[in-house]
Design a protein around this motif. Sequence first.
Motif, short mmCIF file in Angstrom:
data_model
loop_
_atom_site.label_atom_id
_atom_site.label_comp_id
_atom_site.label_asym_id
_atom_site.label_seq_id
_atom_site.Cartn_x
_atom_site.Cartn_y
_atom_site.Cartn_z
N ALA A 30 45.15 40.68 52.90
CA ALA A 30 45.38 40.09 51.58
C ALA A 30 45.76 38.62 51.71
O ALA A 30 45.26 37.77 50.95
N SER A 31 46.59 38.29 52.68
CA SER A 31 46.97 36.90 52.90
C SER A 31 45.76 36.06 53.31
O SER A 31 45.57 34.95 52.82
N LEU A 32 44.94 36.61 54.19
CA LEU A 32 43.74 35.90 54.63
C LEU A 32 42.78 35.67 53.47
O LEU A 32 42.21 34.58 53.34
N ILE A 33 42.62 36.67 52.63
CA ILE A 33 41.72 36.53 51.48
C ILE A 33 42.22 35.44 50.54
O ILE A 33 41.45 34.62 50.05
N ARG A 34 43.52 35.43 50.29
CA ARG A 34 44.08 34.39 49.41
C ARG A 34 43.87 33.00 49.99
O ARG A 34 43.52 32.05 49.28
N ASN A 35 44.05 32.85 51.31
CA ASN A 35 43.83 31.55 51.95
C ASN A 35 42.37 31.13 51.88
O ASN A 35 42.07 29.97 51.62
N LYS A 37 40.16 32.08 49.68
CA LYS A 37 39.84 31.76 48.28
C LYS A 37 40.28 30.34 47.95
O LYS A 37 39.54 29.58 47.32
N GLU A 38 41.47 29.98 48.40
CA GLU A 38 41.97 28.63 48.17
C GLU A 38 41.08 27.59 48.85
O GLU A 38 40.74 26.56 48.27
N GLN A 39 40.69 27.87 50.11
CA GLN A 39 39.80 26.96 50.83
C GLN A 39 38.46 26.83 50.12
O GLN A 39 37.93 25.73 49.99
N TYR A 40 37.92 27.96 49.66
CA TYR A 40 36.62 27.92 48.98
C TYR A 40 36.71 27.13 47.68
O TYR A 40 35.80 26.37 47.35
N THR A 41 37.81 27.28 46.96
CA THR A 41 37.99 26.55 45.71
C THR A 41 37.99 25.05 45.96
O THR A 41 37.45 24.28 45.17
N ARG A 42 38.58 24.64 47.09
CA ARG A 42 38.64 23.21 47.42
C ARG A 42 37.32 22.68 47.97
O ARG A 42 36.91 21.59 47.66
N THR A 43 36.65 23.47 48.84
CA THR A 43 35.50 22.94 49.58
C THR A 43 34.14 23.47 49.13
O THR A 43 33.12 22.85 49.41
N HIS A 44 34.10 24.64 48.51
CA HIS A 44 32.85 25.32 48.15
C HIS A 44 31.93 25.50 49.37
O HIS A 44 30.71 25.39 49.27
N ASN A 45 32.53 25.75 50.52
CA ASN A 45 31.81 25.98 51.77
C ASN A 45 31.16 27.36 51.73
O ASN A 45 31.85 28.37 51.59
N GLN A 51 32.51 35.14 55.10
CA GLN A 51 33.77 35.71 55.58
C GLN A 51 34.42 36.57 54.50
O GLN A 51 34.95 37.64 54.79
N ILE A 52 34.38 36.09 53.27
CA ILE A 52 34.97 36.85 52.17
C ILE A 52 34.24 38.17 51.98
O ILE A 52 34.87 39.20 51.73
N SER A 53 32.95 38.17 52.14
CA SER A 53 32.17 39.41 52.03
C SER A 53 32.58 40.40 53.12
O SER A 53 32.74 41.59 52.86
N ASN A 54 32.77 39.89 54.33
CA ASN A 54 33.24 40.73 55.43
C ASN A 54 34.61 41.32 55.12
O ASN A 54 34.86 42.50 55.36
N LEU A 55 35.48 40.50 54.57
CA LEU A 55 36.82 40.95 54.24
C LEU A 55 36.81 41.99 53.12
O LEU A 55 37.64 42.90 53.10
N ARG A 56 35.86 41.86 52.21
CA ARG A 56 35.74 42.84 51.12
C ARG A 56 35.43 44.22 51.70
O ARG A 56 36.00 45.23 51.28
N GLU A 57 34.53 44.27 52.68
CA GLU A 57 34.19 45.55 53.32
C GLU A 57 35.41 46.11 54.07
O GLU A 57 35.69 47.30 53.99
#
Length: 141
Positions: A30-35, A37-45, A51-57
């Motif tokens: 959960a902590s990794l997902i929040r981090n 998400k924050e990175q993606y919001t800033r960079t749109h990388n 990675q988020i898809s992997n974490l969802r699984e």
Amino acid sequence: MEITLTTPALLFPAISMLLLAYTNRFIALASLIRNLKEQYTRTHNSLLMGQISNLRERLFLIRNMQALGIASMFLCVLCMFVLFSENQVAGKYLFGISLLLLLASLALSFREIQISVNALRLELSDLENQEDERKTYHPAR
């Protein structure tokens, strides 16, 4: 085979420790997902979306691991109640089902670990590729 009231009680420490380990995994994820998400919001990388898809699984697997572990513990308690009521046959079946649920939970845990290790391998591979490129463009003097 006859089982006593203490037989299902033997699983309590094991199941409790597994549920604690599963909860720790969930909290870390959960902590990794929040981090991320924050990175993606800033960079749109776009790499972060993979990675988020992997974490969802992995999150899906951890939820099911926890559910199966809880169901296993629930059936252990129910088995103890049934054995206390002196119903050996029902107690044996409940204990057997409890063991199967615990086994399924462990199998999901194994799969989640495999996914986690594969994700880390990709990260290391990406890091090594970046280092190789850096060395190619900026050779040591």
